[in-house]
Design an enzyme around this catalytic site. Structure first.
Site, PDB file in Angstrom:
ATOM      1  N   TYR A   1      -8.504  45.391 -41.183  1.00  0.00           N
ATOM      2  CA  TYR A   1      -8.337  44.426 -40.093  1.00  0.00           C
ATOM      3  C   TYR A   1      -9.718  43.991 -39.623  1.00  0.00           C
ATOM      4  O   TYR A   1     -10.590  44.834 -39.404  1.00  0.00           O
ATOM      5  CB  TYR A   1      -7.569  45.052 -38.926  1.00  0.00           C
ATOM      6  CG  TYR A   1      -6.178  44.487 -38.826  1.00  0.00           C
ATOM      7  CD1 TYR A   1      -5.991  43.115 -38.652  1.00  0.00           C
ATOM      8  CD2 TYR A   1      -5.064  45.299 -38.912  1.00  0.00           C
ATOM      9  CE1 TYR A   1      -4.709  42.584 -38.580  1.00  0.00           C
ATOM     10  CE2 TYR A   1      -3.786  44.765 -38.838  1.00  0.00           C
ATOM     11  CZ  TYR A   1      -3.620  43.404 -38.673  1.00  0.00           C
ATOM     12  OH  TYR A   1      -2.366  42.866 -38.612  1.00  0.00           O
TER      13      TYR A   1
ATOM     14  N   GLU B   1     -10.256  41.078 -37.169  1.00  0.00           N
ATOM     15  CA  GLU B   1     -10.127  39.920 -36.275  1.00  0.00           C
ATOM     16  C   GLU B   1     -11.469  39.615 -35.635  1.00  0.00           C
ATOM     17  O   GLU B   1     -12.172  40.518 -35.172  1.00  0.00           O
ATOM     18  CB  GLU B   1      -9.068  40.197 -35.197  1.00  0.00           C
ATOM     19  CG  GLU B   1      -7.675  39.907 -35.722  1.00  0.00           C
ATOM     20  CD  GLU B   1      -6.580  40.575 -34.929  1.00  0.00           C
ATOM     21  OE1 GLU B   1      -6.687  41.795 -34.726  1.00  0.00           O
ATOM     22  OE2 GLU B   1      -5.633  39.880 -34.532  1.00  0.00           O
TER      23      GLU B   1
ATOM     24  N   ASP C   1      -9.259  15.968 -45.829  1.00  0.00           N
ATOM     25  CA  ASP C   1      -8.546  17.059 -46.480  1.00  0.00           C
ATOM     26  C   ASP C   1      -8.887  16.944 -47.966  1.00  0.00           C
ATOM     27  O   ASP C   1      -8.310  16.135 -48.700  1.00  0.00           O
ATOM     28  CB  ASP C   1      -7.042  16.911 -46.242  1.00  0.00           C
ATOM     29  CG  ASP C   1      -6.260  18.036 -46.927  1.00  0.00           C
ATOM     30  OD1 ASP C   1      -6.835  18.731 -47.785  1.00  0.00           O
ATOM     31  OD2 ASP C   1      -5.074  18.205 -46.602  1.00  0.00           O
TER      32      ASP C   1
ATOM     33  N   THR D   1      -8.129  23.761 -49.833  1.00  0.00           N
ATOM     34  CA  THR D   1      -7.677  25.012 -50.436  1.00  0.00           C
ATOM     35  C   THR D   1      -8.739  25.456 -51.425  1.00  0.00           C
ATOM     36  O   THR D   1      -9.545  24.652 -51.902  1.00  0.00           O
ATOM     37  CB  THR D   1      -6.352  24.822 -51.197  1.00  0.00           C
ATOM     38  OG1 THR D   1      -6.474  23.662 -52.013  1.00  0.00           O
ATOM     39  CG2 THR D   1      -5.179  24.659 -50.264  1.00  0.00           C
TER      40      THR D   1
ATOM     41  N   LYS E   1      -7.576  25.310 -56.278  1.00  0.00           N
ATOM     42  CA  LYS E   1      -7.281  24.207 -57.204  1.00  0.00           C
ATOM     43  C   LYS E   1      -8.455  24.080 -58.184  1.00  0.00           C
ATOM     44  O   LYS E   1      -8.783  25.062 -58.839  1.00  0.00           O
ATOM     45  CB  LYS E   1      -6.998  22.932 -56.413  1.00  0.00           C
ATOM     46  CG  LYS E   1      -5.740  23.089 -55.505  1.00  0.00           C
ATOM     47  CD  LYS E   1      -5.351  21.799 -54.839  1.00  0.00           C
ATOM     48  CE  LYS E   1      -4.015  21.870 -54.142  1.00  0.00           C
ATOM     49  NZ  LYS E   1      -4.062  22.462 -52.802  1.00  0.00           N
TER      50      LYS E   1
ATOM     51  N   ARG F   1      -6.046  31.977 -53.901  1.00  0.00           N
ATOM     52  CA  ARG F   1      -5.188  31.165 -53.030  1.00  0.00           C
ATOM     53  C   ARG F   1      -5.682  31.312 -51.598  1.00  0.00           C
ATOM     54  O   ARG F   1      -5.838  32.426 -51.103  1.00  0.00           O
ATOM     55  CB  ARG F   1      -3.756  31.674 -53.159  1.00  0.00           C
ATOM     56  CG  ARG F   1      -2.706  30.855 -52.467  1.00  0.00           C
ATOM     57  CD  ARG F   1      -1.369  31.066 -53.135  1.00  0.00           C
ATOM     58  NE  ARG F   1      -1.412  30.500 -54.462  1.00  0.00           N
ATOM     59  CZ  ARG F   1      -1.176  29.209 -54.734  1.00  0.00           C
ATOM     60  NH1 ARG F   1      -0.844  28.373 -53.782  1.00  0.00           N
ATOM     61  NH2 ARG F   1      -1.259  28.760 -55.967  1.00  0.00           N
TER      62      ARG F   1
HETATM   63  N1  DSN Z   1       1.211  21.768 -53.039  1.00  0.00           N
HETATM   64  C1  DSN Z   1      -0.071  21.149 -53.244  1.00  0.00           C
HETATM   65  C2  DSN Z   1      -0.057  20.224 -54.394  1.00  0.00           C
HETATM   66  O1  DSN Z   1       0.593  20.527 -55.375  1.00  0.00           O
HETATM   67  O2  DSN Z   1      -0.720  19.204 -54.390  1.00  0.00           O
HETATM   68  C3  DSN Z   1      -0.594  20.504 -52.026  1.00  0.00           C
HETATM   69  O3  DSN Z   1      -0.503  21.382 -50.976  1.00  0.00           O
END
Ligand code: DSN
Length: 424
Positions: A60, A62, A206, A232, A235, A241
Site C-alpha cells: 500500500y 497511498e 487523450d 494508457t 498500447k 495495462r
Molecule cells: N478500448 C480501447 C480501444 O480499443 O481503443 C480504448 O479505450
C-alpha cells in the site's frame, strides 16, 4: 542480484491452482498462434511482465514518493521516482503522474482537475472516432458534463477544425479534448492550441492510442502544446495495462490531488514499476525503429486491404491503425469480426464515420499493427494479413474454410514467435 527471483513462481501456480494456470497457458498459446490486430493491444516485454507480477503488488502506498500515508514505502518510492523521471525525460514533460489504474481513470482525473459537473467540454464524437470518456451519454462524462461533440468532414474523413473552432466560440468550453480511438490521421495540435487560447479553454489531449508513436519519435508530440496529456500505457507504448498523465508544472498539484485522493486510493505499485520499465525500453533506438515500422506496416496493411477491394477510411493511415469500410464485401462489421475470430484473426468491428449501421453492428473493422510489428513482421507480411482477413470475411462462415484460414494464420505466426514457447 545473481538470483533474479522476485516472488512470482509459475511452478507454485501450477501446483496450487491448475485451473487458473491452464487459463494462463491457453491465453499465451492464443496470443502466440493467432493474429493480434486489435489496434489497442500489444505484447509487453518479459521484463515488464516480471515487474508486474512482483511483490510490489503487496504494498500500500497511498500518496506520492516521500509523502505516503503508509510506512515501508522506501523501495516503492524509488520505483515511482525513477518512473516519473523517465516519463518527464522521454516526453519532455514538466510533470508526470504514473498512478492512474487505467486510461478511463486518468481521464476522470483530468476532468476533476480542470472542470466541475455541468461545465461544457468540447470533444470528438464517439461515432466518428472518439472515446466513451469523451462525452458518451452512457459514460460519466456524458452524464455529468455538458459535452459538445465535433467530428470529421464528410469529404475526407479528417477532423473538421473549422467546425471545432466554430463550436468553441459558440459554446465557450472550459476544456477541449482531442484524441481518438479510431482516427487514422495525425491531429493538428498547434491549431487546437490556438483555438483553446482564443476561447480560454484548457487543452487536454487523450493520447492513449498514439503516445507510443510519440515516444518512438515517429509522429509529432502534443506535449509542448497541451495543458494535460492522458494515456494508457499498454498500447503502442508496450507497457503494462494502466494509465498516466503528463502536464505543465502549473497544473502538477491539481493533477496529483485529482488522482489521489480525488479519484483513487492506493496505487498499484507493481504496475507503476512496470510502467518505469516500459519507459526505459521506449527510450532505446530499437523502440524508435519499432515505432516507425508500426506506421510503415499499417500504411502497407491499409493499401493491401484496398487491393482486396475494401476502402480505407480517410484514404489510408498515418498512424498505427486503419479503419476499413467493408461494405463492398456485403458483410457487416459484426459478422466480419466473428468470421475473423473463427479464422484465428483477432480484430474488432468498428463504426466508420457516418455509419448507416448501429454501433453494435457497424460497417467497418479496425486493424492495428502494434502487436504484429512487435513480433517482427514487416511490410511483406501485411499483404498476407490483408489476404487472410479478406478470405475470413468472405468464407469464415464455413467451418472447414475457417479451419483452412486458421492453419494459414498459424503458419504465419509460427515464423514470428512471441515469448518463449510454453511447456505443457
Ligand atoms: N478500448 C480501447 C480501444 O480499443 O481503443 C480504448 O479505450
Amino acid at each position: 542480484m545473481s538470483h533474479p527471483f522476485f516472488g512470482a513462481d509459475p511452478d507454485a501456480l501450477l501446483a496450487e491452482d491448475p485451473e487458473i494456470a491452464e487459463v494462463l497457458f491457453k491465453e499465451l498459446n492464443r496470443q502466440r498462434t493467432n493474429l493480434q490486430l486489435i489496434a489497442s493491444e500489444n505484447f509487453t516485454s518479459s521484463a515488464v511482465l516480471a515487474a508486474l507480477g512482483s511483490t510490489l503488488s503487496n504494498k500500500y502506498a497511498e500518496g506520492y514518493p516521500g509523502k505516503r500515508y503508509y510506512g515501508g514505502c522506501e523501495e516503492v518510492d524509488v520505483a515511482e521516482e525513477i518512473g516519473i523521471a523517465r516519463a518527464k525525460a522521454l516526453f519532455g514533460a514538466e510533470h508526470a503522474n504514473l498512478q492512474p489504474h487505467s486510461g478511463a481513470s486518468a481521464n476522470i482525473a483530468v476532468y476533476q482537475a480542470f472542470t466541475k459537473p455541468d461545465d461544457t467540454v468540447l470533444a470528438m464524437s464517439l461515432a466518428e472516432g472518439g472515446h466513451l470518456t469523451h462525452g458518451s451519454k452512457v459514460n460519466f462524462s456524458g452524464k455529468w458534463f455538458n459535452v459538445v461533440s465535433y467530428g470529421v468532414r464528410k469529404e475526407d474523413e479528417r477532423i473538421d477544425y473549422d467546425e471545432l473552432e466554430r463550436l468553441a466560440h459558440q459554446h465557450k468550453p472550459k476544456m477541449i479534448c482531442s484524441g481518438a480511438t479510431a482516427y487514422p490521421s495525425l491531429i493538428d495540435f498547434k491549431r487546437i492550441r490556438e483555438i483553446c487560447d482564443a476561447v480560454g479553454a484548457i487543452m487536454w489531449v487523450d493520447a492513449a492510442h498514439f503516445i507510443g508513436l510519440v515516444a518512438g519519435k515517429a509522429i509529432p508530440s502534443p506535449v509542448p502544446y497541451a495543458d494535460a496529456v492522458s494515456f494508457t500505457t499498454h498500447k503502442v507504448l508496450r507497457g503494462p495495462r494502466g494509465g498516466m498523465i503528463l502536464c505543465k508544472a502549473e497544473h502538477a498539484a491539481a493533477i496529483d490531488k485529482s488522482v489521489f485522493p480525488g479519484m483513487q486510493g492506493g496505487p498499484i505499485m507493481s504496475a507503476v514499476a512496470a510502467k518505469a520499465v516500459a519507459l526505459k525500453e521506449c527510450a532505446t533506438p530499437e523502440f524508435h525503429s519499432y515505432a516507425k515500422q508500426v506506421i510503415i506496416n499499417c500504411v502497407e496493411l491499409a493499401k493491401a486491404m484496398e487491393r482486396e477491394g475494401m476502402r480505407a477510411v480517410s484514404g489510408g493511415t498515418e498512424t498505427h491503425l486503419a479503419l476499413i469500410d467493408i461494405r463492398s464485401t456485403g458483410v457487416n462489421g459484426k459478422v466480419a469480426d466473428e468470421r475473423c475470430g473463427r479464422s484465428g484473426i483477432t480484430l474488432n468491428k468498428n463504426a466508420i464515420p457516418f455509419d448507416p449501421e448501429k454501433p453494435s453492428v457497424t460497417s467497418g473493422i479496425r486493424v492495428g499493427t502494434a502487436a504484429t510489428t512487435t513480433q517482427g513482421m514487416g511490410a511483406s507480411e501485411m499483404g498476407q494479413i490483408a489476404s487472410l482477413i479478406a478470405r475470413a470475411i468472405r468464407d469464415g462462415e464455413d467451418e472447414a474454410k475457417a479451419k483452412e484460414i486458421q492453419a494459414d494464420v498459424h503458419a504465419l505466426t509460427a515464423k514470428f514467435p512471441v515469448y518463449p514457447a510454453p511447456s505443457a
